[in-house]
Scaffold this motif. Structure first.
Motif, PDB file in Angstrom:
ATOM      1  N   LEU A 216     -10.853 -11.053  12.429  1.00 58.24           N
ATOM      2  CA  LEU A 216     -10.583 -10.576  11.073  1.00 58.24           C
ATOM      3  C   LEU A 216     -10.504 -11.747  10.096  1.00 58.24           C
ATOM      4  O   LEU A 216     -10.032 -12.832  10.442  1.00 58.24           O
ATOM      5  CB  LEU A 216      -9.273  -9.787  11.028  1.00 58.24           C
ATOM      6  N   SER A 217     -10.915 -11.509   8.887  1.00 58.42           N
ATOM      7  CA  SER A 217     -10.778 -12.511   7.836  1.00 58.42           C
ATOM      8  C   SER A 217      -9.309 -12.626   7.442  1.00 58.42           C
ATOM      9  O   SER A 217      -8.512 -11.717   7.723  1.00 58.42           O
ATOM     10  CB  SER A 217     -11.610 -12.105   6.613  1.00 58.42           C
ATOM     11  N   PRO A 218      -8.905 -13.721   6.801  1.00 58.25           N
ATOM     12  CA  PRO A 218      -7.508 -13.844   6.355  1.00 58.25           C
ATOM     13  C   PRO A 218      -7.061 -12.689   5.465  1.00 58.25           C
ATOM     14  O   PRO A 218      -5.932 -12.200   5.581  1.00 58.25           O
ATOM     15  CB  PRO A 218      -7.500 -15.171   5.593  1.00 58.25           C
ATOM     16  N   THR A 219      -7.953 -12.222   4.589  1.00 62.08           N
ATOM     17  CA  THR A 219      -7.608 -11.102   3.706  1.00 62.08           C
ATOM     18  C   THR A 219      -7.381  -9.823   4.504  1.00 62.08           C
ATOM     19  O   THR A 219      -6.403  -9.099   4.291  1.00 62.08           O
ATOM     20  CB  THR A 219      -8.720 -10.872   2.674  1.00 62.08           C
ATOM     21  N   ASP A 220      -8.286  -9.544   5.461  1.00 63.80           N
ATOM     22  CA  ASP A 220      -8.132  -8.349   6.283  1.00 63.80           C
ATOM     23  C   ASP A 220      -6.893  -8.435   7.166  1.00 63.80           C
ATOM     24  O   ASP A 220      -6.214  -7.427   7.399  1.00 63.80           O
ATOM     25  CB  ASP A 220      -9.376  -8.141   7.149  1.00 63.80           C
ATOM     26  N   SER A 221      -6.600  -9.629   7.665  1.00 62.73           N
ATOM     27  CA  SER A 221      -5.398  -9.806   8.485  1.00 62.73           C
ATOM     28  C   SER A 221      -4.137  -9.486   7.687  1.00 62.73           C
ATOM     29  O   SER A 221      -3.206  -8.845   8.185  1.00 62.73           O
ATOM     30  CB  SER A 221      -5.324 -11.238   9.022  1.00 62.73           C
ATOM     31  N   GLU A 222      -4.121  -9.906   6.412  1.00 56.99           N
ATOM     32  CA  GLU A 222      -2.973  -9.620   5.552  1.00 56.99           C
ATOM     33  C   GLU A 222      -2.870  -8.129   5.245  1.00 56.99           C
ATOM     34  O   GLU A 222      -1.775  -7.559   5.268  1.00 56.99           O
ATOM     35  CB  GLU A 222      -3.105 -10.420   4.253  1.00 56.99           C
ATOM     36  N   LEU A 223      -4.017  -7.492   4.974  1.00 60.11           N
ATOM     37  CA  LEU A 223      -4.020  -6.052   4.718  1.00 60.11           C
ATOM     38  C   LEU A 223      -3.562  -5.281   5.948  1.00 60.11           C
ATOM     39  O   LEU A 223      -2.813  -4.296   5.832  1.00 60.11           O
ATOM     40  CB  LEU A 223      -5.431  -5.595   4.321  1.00 60.11           C
ATOM     41  N   PHE A 224      -4.005  -5.709   7.116  1.00 60.15           N
ATOM     42  CA  PHE A 224      -3.602  -5.054   8.361  1.00 60.15           C
ATOM     43  C   PHE A 224      -2.100  -5.182   8.584  1.00 60.15           C
ATOM     44  O   PHE A 224      -1.418  -4.206   8.910  1.00 60.15           O
ATOM     45  CB  PHE A 224      -4.371  -5.662   9.540  1.00 60.15           C
ATOM     46  N   SER A 225      -1.564  -6.376   8.414  1.00 58.40           N
ATOM     47  CA  SER A 225      -0.141  -6.618   8.648  1.00 58.40           C
ATOM     48  C   SER A 225       0.741  -5.807   7.691  1.00 58.40           C
ATOM     49  O   SER A 225       1.733  -5.192   8.106  1.00 58.40           O
ATOM     50  CB  SER A 225       0.179  -8.108   8.499  1.00 58.40           C
ATOM     51  N   SER A 226       0.364  -5.778   6.404  1.00 60.11           N
ATOM     52  CA  SER A 226       1.170  -5.034   5.433  1.00 60.11           C
ATOM     53  C   SER A 226       1.104  -3.535   5.706  1.00 60.11           C
ATOM     54  O   SER A 226       2.117  -2.828   5.602  1.00 60.11           O
ATOM     55  CB  SER A 226       0.702  -5.342   4.009  1.00 60.11           C
ATOM     56  N   GLY A 227      -0.083  -3.026   6.078  1.00 59.14           N
ATOM     57  CA  GLY A 227      -0.204  -1.609   6.419  1.00 59.14           C
ATOM     58  C   GLY A 227       0.588  -1.256   7.657  1.00 59.14           C
ATOM     59  O   GLY A 227       1.246  -0.199   7.716  1.00 59.14           O
ATOM     60  N   LEU A 228       0.556  -2.143   8.650  1.00 54.90           N
ATOM     61  CA  LEU A 228       1.307  -1.909   9.881  1.00 54.90           C
ATOM     62  C   LEU A 228       2.808  -1.932   9.608  1.00 54.90           C
ATOM     63  O   LEU A 228       3.568  -1.132  10.174  1.00 54.90           O
ATOM     64  CB  LEU A 228       0.936  -2.965  10.919  1.00 54.90           C
ATOM     65  N   ASP A 229       3.254  -2.821   8.735  1.00 54.08           N
ATOM     66  CA  ASP A 229       4.679  -2.875   8.378  1.00 54.08           C
ATOM     67  C   ASP A 229       5.134  -1.570   7.722  1.00 54.08           C
ATOM     68  O   ASP A 229       6.229  -1.063   8.008  1.00 54.08           O
ATOM     69  CB  ASP A 229       4.943  -4.047   7.433  1.00 54.08           C
ATOM     70  N   ARG A 230       4.297  -1.026   6.832  1.00 55.45           N
ATOM     71  CA  ARG A 230       4.652   0.243   6.185  1.00 55.45           C
ATOM     72  C   ARG A 230       4.707   1.386   7.198  1.00 55.45           C
ATOM     73  O   ARG A 230       5.611   2.227   7.158  1.00 55.45           O
ATOM     74  CB  ARG A 230       3.654   0.556   5.063  1.00 55.45           C
ATOM     75  N   MET A 231       3.725   1.409   8.107  1.00 56.26           N
ATOM     76  CA  MET A 231       3.711   2.458   9.118  1.00 56.26           C
ATOM     77  C   MET A 231       4.914   2.347  10.042  1.00 56.26           C
ATOM     78  O   MET A 231       5.555   3.355  10.391  1.00 56.26           O
ATOM     79  CB  MET A 231       2.412   2.389   9.928  1.00 56.26           C
ATOM     80  N   ARG A 232       5.266   1.121  10.425  1.00 55.48           N
ATOM     81  CA  ARG A 232       6.425   0.906  11.299  1.00 55.48           C
ATOM     82  C   ARG A 232       7.725   1.346  10.606  1.00 55.48           C
ATOM     83  O   ARG A 232       8.591   1.968  11.221  1.00 55.48           O
ATOM     84  CB  ARG A 232       6.511  -0.567  11.703  1.00 55.48           C
ATOM     85  N   ALA A 233       7.846   1.043   9.311  1.00 52.30           N
ATOM     86  CA  ALA A 233       9.045   1.431   8.568  1.00 52.30           C
ATOM     87  C   ALA A 233       9.189   2.948   8.508  1.00 52.30           C
ATOM     88  O   ALA A 233      10.306   3.486   8.640  1.00 52.30           O
ATOM     89  CB  ALA A 233       8.992   0.844   7.155  1.00 52.30           C
ATOM     90  N   LEU A 234       8.080   3.662   8.327  1.00 47.80           N
ATOM     91  CA  LEU A 234       8.137   5.122   8.285  1.00 47.80           C
ATOM     92  C   LEU A 234       8.494   5.695   9.653  1.00 47.80           C
ATOM     93  O   LEU A 234       9.253   6.679   9.744  1.00 47.80           O
ATOM     94  CB  LEU A 234       6.799   5.694   7.812  1.00 47.80           C
ATOM     95  N   CYS A 235       7.966   5.096  10.707  1.00 43.66           N
ATOM     96  CA  CYS A 235       8.301   5.560  12.061  1.00 43.66           C
ATOM     97  C   CYS A 235       9.786   5.360  12.350  1.00 43.66           C
ATOM     98  O   CYS A 235      10.448   6.237  12.934  1.00 43.66           O
ATOM     99  CB  CYS A 235       7.462   4.816  13.096  1.00 43.66           C
ATOM    100  N   GLU A 236      10.333   4.229  11.929  1.00 40.83           N
ATOM    101  CA  GLU A 236      11.759   3.970  12.144  1.00 40.83           C
ATOM    102  C   GLU A 236      12.622   4.935  11.333  1.00 40.83           C
ATOM    103  O   GLU A 236      13.636   5.436  11.816  1.00 40.83           O
ATOM    104  CB  GLU A 236      12.074   2.519  11.775  1.00 40.83           C
ATOM    105  N   LEU A 237      12.204   5.231  10.093  1.00 36.57           N
ATOM    106  CA  LEU A 237      12.946   6.175   9.268  1.00 36.57           C
ATOM    107  C   LEU A 237      12.905   7.572   9.882  1.00 36.57           C
ATOM    108  O   LEU A 237      13.934   8.274   9.906  1.00 36.57           O
ATOM    109  CB  LEU A 237      12.357   6.204   7.856  1.00 36.57           C
ATOM    110  N   ALA A 238      11.735   7.979  10.376  1.00 37.40           N
ATOM    111  CA  ALA A 238      11.607   9.299  10.996  1.00 37.40           C
ATOM    112  C   ALA A 238      12.514   9.416  12.217  1.00 37.40           C
ATOM    113  O   ALA A 238      13.148  10.453  12.439  1.00 37.40           O
ATOM    114  CB  ALA A 238      10.157   9.557  11.381  1.00 37.40           C
ATOM    115  N   ARG A 239      12.610   8.347  12.996  1.00 37.89           N
ATOM    116  CA  ARG A 239      13.484   8.359  14.171  1.00 37.89           C
ATOM    117  C   ARG A 239      14.944   8.494  13.752  1.00 37.89           C
ATOM    118  O   ARG A 239      15.708   9.265  14.350  1.00 37.89           O
ATOM    119  CB  ARG A 239      13.278   7.077  14.975  1.00 37.89           C
ATOM    120  N   GLU A 240      15.327   7.750  12.723  1.00 37.31           N
ATOM    121  CA  GLU A 240      16.715   7.826  12.246  1.00 37.31           C
ATOM    122  C   GLU A 240      17.054   9.223  11.714  1.00 37.31           C
ATOM    123  O   GLU A 240      18.180   9.695  11.877  1.00 37.31           O
ATOM    124  CB  GLU A 240      16.935   6.791  11.134  1.00 37.31           C
ATOM    125  N   CYS A 241      16.070   9.869  11.080  1.00 40.36           N
ATOM    126  CA  CYS A 241      16.297  11.188  10.472  1.00 40.36           C
ATOM    127  C   CYS A 241      16.083  12.331  11.459  1.00 40.36           C
ATOM    128  O   CYS A 241      16.312  13.500  11.105  1.00 40.36           O
ATOM    129  CB  CYS A 241      15.373  11.380   9.274  1.00 40.36           C
TER     130      CYS A 241
END
Length: 261
Positions: A216-241
């Motif tokens: 992956l290019s540096p730009t794509d790597s950053e886009l992937f990481s930020s998207g994964l962080d958002r998805m992980r945060a939603l999964c953690e919130l769903a588990r808590e709720c």
């Protein structure tokens, strides 16, 4: 918005329930639903509609503050809105959900109209909306005596879907998916032949995950990481709720990246 239906009864009960549900409707409503179903079966039309510029144009027309926007919203409500959407509020949505469950035992997905986005502002807005939806689902489900463990097995309560393309760049996912497919191909070649072709593909190619990340290019790597962080945060919130989260499938040229995430 109900984007999927889960059926947990015999076909005859479903058929009878659908008949009872549509019996009070007039011919115009039935004709509208049949017409929309036929249009949705035309693959060329569906491919055209999913183009980003068309999606953006439709959203802008519906959000227009003037007379044009008012007319667009009214036309939308009189045509496709009630075919795909239960209501504009949780109260309206749950009223339809209770009616479907009573008539035919149909379970539902609790969702809002969140589709893919092409920029950071859209991904962040979608992320915030999905957080609110998960918390709303928690409130809806709190009146039930069904445990979260039982709900994860049978899904008797409304659950929340998640489109990964609403949280990160769809084009990045397509490039990532192509890299995943290529990494799997190289891994098969290595497994079958045990030939060292590092000169052509780089030192990490024998490990599909590492090779994919390094391609992956540096730009794509950053886009992937930020998207994964958002998805992980939603999964953690769903588990808590105590809310079940459904990761929705995507188009074929994006699915390998979705599975990797």
């Amino acid at each position: 918005m109900f984007r999927r239906m889960r059926v947990s009864m015999s076909f005859s009960r479903l058929r009878d329930g659908v008949h009872e549900y549509y019996a009070p409707e007039d011919t115009a409503v039935l004709f509208r639903n049949l017409s929309l179903a036929n249009l949705a079966s035309i693959s060329a039309l569906m491919e055209a509609i999913r183009r980003p510029w068309i999606v953006t144009s439709v959203i802008k027309s519906l959000e227009h503050p003037g007379l044009f926007g008012k007319c667009a919203r009214e036309m939308f409500k009189r045509t496709v809105f009630h075919h795909f959407t239960a209501g504009e509020s949780i109260a309206e949505t749950m009223e339809v959900a209770d009616e479907l469950k009573a008539l035919a035992g149909i379970g539902v997905v609790l969702d809002n109209s969140t589709e893919e986005g092409m920029n950071e502002a859209t991904w962040l807005r979608n992320f915030g909306n999905k957080q609110l939806l998960i918390k709303t689902a928690q409130q809806v489900n709190s009146s039930s005596s069904i445990s979260h463990r039982e709900n994860t097995r049978r899904l008797p309560l409304p659950f929340v879907p998640l489109k990964v393309t609403s949280l990160c760049c769809p084009k990045m996912l397509e490039r990532l998916a192509a890299a995943v497919v290529e990494a799997d191909r190289l891994h098969v070649i290595h497994t079958r032949t045990c030939v060292n072709t590092d000169v052509n593909f780089g030192k990490h190619w024998t490990n599909p995950l590492v090779w994919t990340a390094s391609s992956l290019s540096p730009t794509d790597s950053e886009l992937f990481s930020s998207g994964l962080d958002r998805m992980r945060a939603l999964c953690e919130l769903a588990r808590e709720c105590g809310v079940v989260l459904l990761l929705d499938a995507e188009q074929t040229d994006r699915q390998p990246a979705i599975e990797l995430m």
